[in-house]
Design a protein around this motif. Structure first.
Motif, PDB file in Angstrom:
ATOM      1  N   TYR A  40       0.836  -1.206   0.000  1.00  0.00           N
ATOM      2  CA  TYR A  40       0.000   0.000   0.000  1.00  0.00           C
ATOM      3  C   TYR A  40       0.870   1.255   0.000  1.00  0.00           C
ATOM      4  O   TYR A  40       0.599   2.226  -0.720  1.00  0.00           O
ATOM      5  N   MET A  41       1.929   1.256   0.830  1.00  0.00           N
ATOM      6  CA  MET A  41       2.812   2.414   0.915  1.00  0.00           C
ATOM      7  C   MET A  41       3.518   2.660  -0.415  1.00  0.00           C
ATOM      8  O   MET A  41       3.560   3.788  -0.922  1.00  0.00           O
ATOM      9  N   ILE A  42       4.053   1.595  -0.996  1.00  0.00           N
ATOM     10  CA  ILE A  42       4.789   1.720  -2.258  1.00  0.00           C
ATOM     11  C   ILE A  42       3.879   2.229  -3.365  1.00  0.00           C
ATOM     12  O   ILE A  42       4.245   3.139  -4.128  1.00  0.00           O
ATOM     13  N   GLU A  43       2.693   1.659  -3.469  1.00  0.00           N
ATOM     14  CA  GLU A  43       1.774   2.080  -4.525  1.00  0.00           C
ATOM     15  C   GLU A  43       1.387   3.548  -4.369  1.00  0.00           C
ATOM     16  O   GLU A  43       1.230   4.264  -5.367  1.00  0.00           O
ATOM     17  N   ALA A  44       1.245   4.002  -3.122  1.00  0.00           N
ATOM     18  CA  ALA A  44       0.926   5.416  -2.896  1.00  0.00           C
ATOM     19  C   ALA A  44       2.042   6.309  -3.434  1.00  0.00           C
ATOM     20  O   ALA A  44       1.783   7.339  -4.078  1.00  0.00           O
ATOM     21  N   PHE A  54      12.928   0.023  -5.339  1.00  0.00           N
ATOM     22  CA  PHE A  54      13.552  -1.296  -5.426  1.00  0.00           C
ATOM     23  C   PHE A  54      13.290  -1.988  -4.095  1.00  0.00           C
ATOM     24  O   PHE A  54      13.648  -1.459  -3.045  1.00  0.00           O
ATOM     25  N   SER A  55      12.634  -3.138  -4.142  1.00  0.00           N
ATOM     26  CA  SER A  55      12.233  -3.839  -2.915  1.00  0.00           C
ATOM     27  C   SER A  55      13.014  -5.133  -2.743  1.00  0.00           C
ATOM     28  O   SER A  55      13.143  -5.915  -3.696  1.00  0.00           O
ATOM     29  N   LEU A  56      13.529  -5.343  -1.543  1.00  0.00           N
ATOM     30  CA  LEU A  56      14.000  -6.662  -1.145  1.00  0.00           C
ATOM     31  C   LEU A  56      12.823  -7.355  -0.467  1.00  0.00           C
ATOM     32  O   LEU A  56      12.359  -6.919   0.585  1.00  0.00           O
ATOM     33  N   GLY A  57      12.315  -8.404  -1.108  1.00  0.00           N
ATOM     34  CA  GLY A  57      11.127  -9.100  -0.605  1.00  0.00           C
ATOM     35  C   GLY A  57      11.499 -10.366   0.125  1.00  0.00           C
ATOM     36  O   GLY A  57      12.004 -11.322  -0.476  1.00  0.00           O
ATOM     37  N   GLY A  58      11.281 -10.382   1.437  1.00  0.00           N
ATOM     38  CA  GLY A  58      11.698 -11.517   2.247  1.00  0.00           C
ATOM     39  C   GLY A  58      10.557 -12.231   2.933  1.00  0.00           C
ATOM     40  O   GLY A  58       9.385 -12.039   2.617  1.00  0.00           O
ATOM     41  N   LYS A  68      12.428  -8.882 -10.438  1.00  0.00           N
ATOM     42  CA  LYS A  68      11.317  -8.831 -11.377  1.00  0.00           C
ATOM     43  C   LYS A  68      10.663  -7.454 -11.343  1.00  0.00           C
ATOM     44  O   LYS A  68      10.475  -6.861 -10.275  1.00  0.00           O
ATOM     45  N   GLU A  69      10.311  -6.948 -12.528  1.00  0.00           N
ATOM     46  CA  GLU A  69       9.499  -5.746 -12.619  1.00  0.00           C
ATOM     47  C   GLU A  69       8.075  -6.083 -12.188  1.00  0.00           C
ATOM     48  O   GLU A  69       7.559  -7.161 -12.495  1.00  0.00           O
ATOM     49  N   VAL A  70       7.431  -5.164 -11.468  1.00  0.00           N
ATOM     50  CA  VAL A  70       6.058  -5.385 -11.017  1.00  0.00           C
ATOM     51  C   VAL A  70       5.096  -4.936 -12.110  1.00  0.00           C
ATOM     52  O   VAL A  70       5.191  -3.806 -12.612  1.00  0.00           O
ATOM     53  N   SER A  71       4.190  -5.835 -12.484  1.00  0.00           N
ATOM     54  CA  SER A  71       3.229  -5.544 -13.550  1.00  0.00           C
ATOM     55  C   SER A  71       2.430  -4.285 -13.230  1.00  0.00           C
ATOM     56  O   SER A  71       1.902  -4.129 -12.124  1.00  0.00           O
ATOM     57  N   GLY A  72       2.345  -3.398 -14.209  1.00  0.00           N
ATOM     58  CA  GLY A  72       1.638  -2.139 -14.028  1.00  0.00           C
ATOM     59  C   GLY A  72       2.539  -1.017 -13.570  1.00  0.00           C
ATOM     60  O   GLY A  72       2.162   0.159 -13.629  1.00  0.00           O
ATOM     61  N   PHE A  73       3.749  -1.371 -13.073  1.00  0.00           N
ATOM     62  CA  PHE A  73       4.701  -0.360 -12.594  1.00  0.00           C
ATOM     63  C   PHE A  73       6.078  -0.582 -13.223  1.00  0.00           C
ATOM     64  O   PHE A  73       7.108  -0.298 -12.603  1.00  0.00           O
ATOM     65  N   GLY A  75       9.467  -0.256 -14.918  1.00  0.00           N
ATOM     66  CA  GLY A  75      10.376   0.885 -14.950  1.00  0.00           C
ATOM     67  C   GLY A  75      10.421   1.687 -13.671  1.00  0.00           C
ATOM     68  O   GLY A  75      11.308   2.520 -13.484  1.00  0.00           O
ATOM     69  N   SER A  76       9.458   1.443 -12.764  1.00  0.00           N
ATOM     70  CA  SER A  76       9.403   2.204 -11.511  1.00  0.00           C
ATOM     71  C   SER A  76       9.494   1.328 -10.267  1.00  0.00           C
ATOM     72  O   SER A  76       9.807   1.839  -9.189  1.00  0.00           O
ATOM     73  N   TRP A  77       9.186   0.002 -10.402  1.00  0.00           N
ATOM     74  CA  TRP A  77       9.187  -0.847  -9.213  1.00  0.00           C
ATOM     75  C   TRP A  77       9.720  -2.222  -9.566  1.00  0.00           C
ATOM     76  O   TRP A  77       9.177  -2.905 -10.446  1.00  0.00           O
ATOM     77  N   LYS A  78      10.789  -2.592  -8.887  1.00  0.00           N
ATOM     78  CA  LYS A  78      11.403  -3.899  -9.079  1.00  0.00           C
ATOM     79  C   LYS A  78      11.530  -4.579  -7.720  1.00  0.00           C
ATOM     80  O   LYS A  78      11.841  -3.933  -6.716  1.00  0.00           O
ATOM     81  N   ILE A  79      11.262  -5.895  -7.681  1.00  0.00           N
ATOM     82  CA  ILE A  79      11.373  -6.668  -6.442  1.00  0.00           C
ATOM     83  C   ILE A  79      12.404  -7.765  -6.627  1.00  0.00           C
ATOM     84  O   ILE A  79      12.359  -8.517  -7.602  1.00  0.00           O
ATOM     85  N   GLN A  80      13.340  -7.847  -5.668  1.00  0.00           N
ATOM     86  CA  GLN A  80      14.293  -8.946  -5.649  1.00  0.00           C
ATOM     87  C   GLN A  80      14.004  -9.835  -4.445  1.00  0.00           C
ATOM     88  O   GLN A  80      14.103  -9.382  -3.298  1.00  0.00           O
ATOM     89  N   PRO A  81      13.629 -11.101  -4.653  1.00  0.00           N
ATOM     90  CA  PRO A  81      13.408 -12.015  -3.533  1.00  0.00           C
ATOM     91  C   PRO A  81      14.711 -12.267  -2.773  1.00  0.00           C
ATOM     92  O   PRO A  81      15.788 -12.382  -3.379  1.00  0.00           O
ATOM     93  N   VAL A  82      14.619 -12.342  -1.447  1.00  0.00           N
ATOM     94  CA  VAL A  82      15.781 -12.629  -0.603  1.00  0.00           C
ATOM     95  C   VAL A  82      15.355 -13.581   0.499  1.00  0.00           C
ATOM     96  O   VAL A  82      14.179 -13.654   0.873  1.00  0.00           O
ATOM     97  N   ASP A  83      16.319 -14.310   1.028  1.00  0.00           N
ATOM     98  CA  ASP A  83      16.070 -15.126   2.214  1.00  0.00           C
ATOM     99  C   ASP A  83      16.130 -14.231   3.439  1.00  0.00           C
ATOM    100  O   ASP A  83      16.954 -13.314   3.510  1.00  0.00           O
ATOM    101  N   GLY A  84      15.276 -14.535   4.406  1.00  0.00           N
ATOM    102  CA  GLY A  84      15.193 -13.667   5.576  1.00  0.00           C
ATOM    103  C   GLY A  84      14.742 -12.293   5.139  1.00  0.00           C
ATOM    104  O   GLY A  84      13.707 -12.134   4.506  1.00  0.00           O
ATOM    105  N   TYR A  85      15.557 -11.272   5.463  1.00  0.00           N
ATOM    106  CA  TYR A  85      15.297  -9.919   4.968  1.00  0.00           C
ATOM    107  C   TYR A  85      16.485  -9.353   4.209  1.00  0.00           C
ATOM    108  O   TYR A  85      16.525  -8.162   3.911  1.00  0.00           O
ATOM    109  N   GLY A  86      17.436 -10.219   3.890  1.00  0.00           N
ATOM    110  CA  GLY A  86      18.601  -9.768   3.157  1.00  0.00           C
ATOM    111  C   GLY A  86      19.855  -9.814   4.020  1.00  0.00           C
ATOM    112  O   GLY A  86      19.827 -10.220   5.180  1.00  0.00           O
ATOM    113  N   LYS A  87      20.962  -9.402   3.420  1.00  0.00           N
ATOM    114  CA  LYS A  87      22.251  -9.409   4.104  1.00  0.00           C
ATOM    115  C   LYS A  87      22.977  -8.094   3.829  1.00  0.00           C
ATOM    116  O   LYS A  87      22.611  -7.338   2.928  1.00  0.00           O
ATOM    117  N   GLN A  88      24.023  -7.870   4.584  1.00  0.00           N
ATOM    118  CA  GLN A  88      24.776  -6.624   4.430  1.00  0.00           C
ATOM    119  C   GLN A  88      25.323  -6.457   3.018  1.00  0.00           C
ATOM    120  O   GLN A  88      25.336  -5.350   2.478  1.00  0.00           O
TER     121      GLN A  88
END
Length: 431
Positions: A40-44, A54-58, A68-73, A75-88
């Motif tokens: 909701y926050m990102i779409e706003a 750019f989202s790290l999705g955990g 992956k580019e998010v359908s409908g967005f 060029g403006s929103w990309k999500i990269q899947p990560v384990d946990g919440y990511g690493k340094q």
């Protein structure tokens, strides 16, 4: 090539360069409360045309780790899947390649010590914005260094806002609660509700709904045992408890065994095991006469807010964010159960925090009270609850609020070449 246009008065040039935000949270397209509110926050932000995300999705199991580019967005929103919440190393890589103007992250503090431990690397370039929830008192002084590692803390509940103000008064702290999308979560017509109840054999039943993860703090086992006590008092054929959860969740109890052992496997409890769409979930709230949440710790409790948005009253523990949902301090939108005891529990990461324990008698009494209300009384509570949501937790305010918050952060704190308000040191008095 960067495009430049001149303002109408011919004096102030404006660029089309977008504000880049790196978000770290549950996967924003997952059905979890954290994932949903992040989405909701990102779409706003994206609706303004001023932001790139750019989202790290955990926090979910992934089969593909490619961004992956998010359908409908596109060029403006990309999500990269990560384990946990990511690493340094993820953050260091993205600081070089994506070069964010701010980093926004959300969920329990115990997941973020790895990020805060590198705040000196990050904050010299861009601000850290933490969307925070904390369940209960006493004031967690041990979180002070965590809070001070951010430029801005945005607090989900009034309890959280008070705690951050007390523990880290020098950190900018903004109260901005969750919201529900009332395009989905709204009252259905009486005819449609009646049809649904008949379809599922509920037309002559009082329906309780429990929509939570089957985890220890959610008190799922206690609810089943206490629901049996309720059924023993009013009759086992008078009501149905729908539990929308995974009965075999490894972090919870085996609910099917409990149902069998306590004689509640003859239709008194129905399990809803599959993930459903927001429309289907809204229909469940509409079919219900009351939504329950007796957690011993609950930062916010999104399900009960969704229920109120559908004009279905709630029975909740007076803890965390639940207490600001069930009452505005003047009116009530269900029944709030005061804790019968406060157990001070803890762990190596969380040295102390209260668990607000409710007792069987108080829960059964609350269930009886709402069961014995007239339909008109319950509808009145539900209508007031909907107005409470519209006034204090409406979707437009949530979206507009995030845009204002993020715009102000970018203006006040800057990033990279125009970074402001950041010091890598602080003065303390030593007695």
């Amino acid at each position: 090539m960067l495009q430049v246009r001149i303002s109408q008065n011919g004096t102030l040039p404006m660029t089309d360069k977008k504000i880049k935000v790196l978000t770290i949270s549950d996967h924003p397209l997952s059905p979890s409360g954290v994932g949903t509110q992040t989405k909701y926050m990102i779409e706003a932000l994206l609706k303004t045309g001023k932001y790139e995300i750019f989202s790290l999705g955990g926090a979910v199991q992934h089969h593909d780790y490619e961004p992956k580019e998010v359908s409908g967005f596109e060029g403006s929103w990309k999500i990269q899947p990560v384990d946990g919440y990511g690493k340094q190393e993820h953050i260091r890589s993205l600081m070089r390649s994506f070069k964010p103007d701010m980093i926004w992250f959300m969920t329990d503090p115990r997941f973020w010590d790895w990020l805060w431990s590198m705040d000196n690397e990050i904050r010299v370039k861009c601000p850290l914005v933490y969307y925070h929830v904390w369940d209960n008192y006493p004031y967690p002084k041990y979180n002070g260094s965590y809070y001070r590692s951010n430029d801005v803390v945005v607090s989900i509940s009034k309890v959280t806002h008070d705690i951050v103000n007390e523990v880290a008064p020098d950190v900018e702290n903004i109260y901005h609660p969750h919201a529900v999308d009332d395009n989905f979560f709204k009252k259905m017509s009486d005819d449609d509700i009646e049809k649904l109840r008949k379809t599922h054999g509920l037309e002559d039943k009082f329906v309780f709904l429990w929509n939570n993860r089957n985890a220890r703090r959610k008190m799922s086992g206690s609810l089943i045992k206490w629901y049996k006590t309720f059924c023993d008092k009013v009759g086992h054929d008078k009501s149905v408890l729908i539990m929308h959860t995974d009965p075999k969740d490894p972090y919870g109890q085996d609910l099917e065994i409990l149902m069998s052992q306590f004689g509640l496997d003859q239709g008194q409890i129905r399990l809803s095991k599959n993930k459903v769409s927001p429309q289907e979930l809204s229909a469940m709230y509409n079919v219900a006469d009351c939504t329950l949440n007796i957690s011993d710790a609950e930062g916010f409790g999104l399900a009960t807010l969704e229920s109120l948005s559908c004009e279905t009253p709630i029975v909740v523990t007076m803890t965390g964010g639940l207490q600001e949902q069930v009452t505005d301090g003047k009116d009530w939108f269900g029944i709030g159960i005061e804790p019968s005891s406060k157990a001070l529990i803890g762990s190596q990461q969380v040295p102390y925090i209260y668990e607000d324990r409710v007792c069987e008698k108080d829960v059964v009494d609350a269930m009886e009270n709402i069961f014995n209300m007239s339909e008109e009384q319950r509808k009145k509570l539900g209508k007031k609850g909907r107005k409470h949501v519209e006034k204090n937790y409406n979707f437009k305010s949530y979206e507009d609020g995030w845009v204002k918050i993020m715009d102000n952060i970018h203006e006040k704190y800057g990033s990279w070449e125009n970074r402001k308000e950041y010091k890598s040191w602080r003065l303390i008095n030593i007695n």
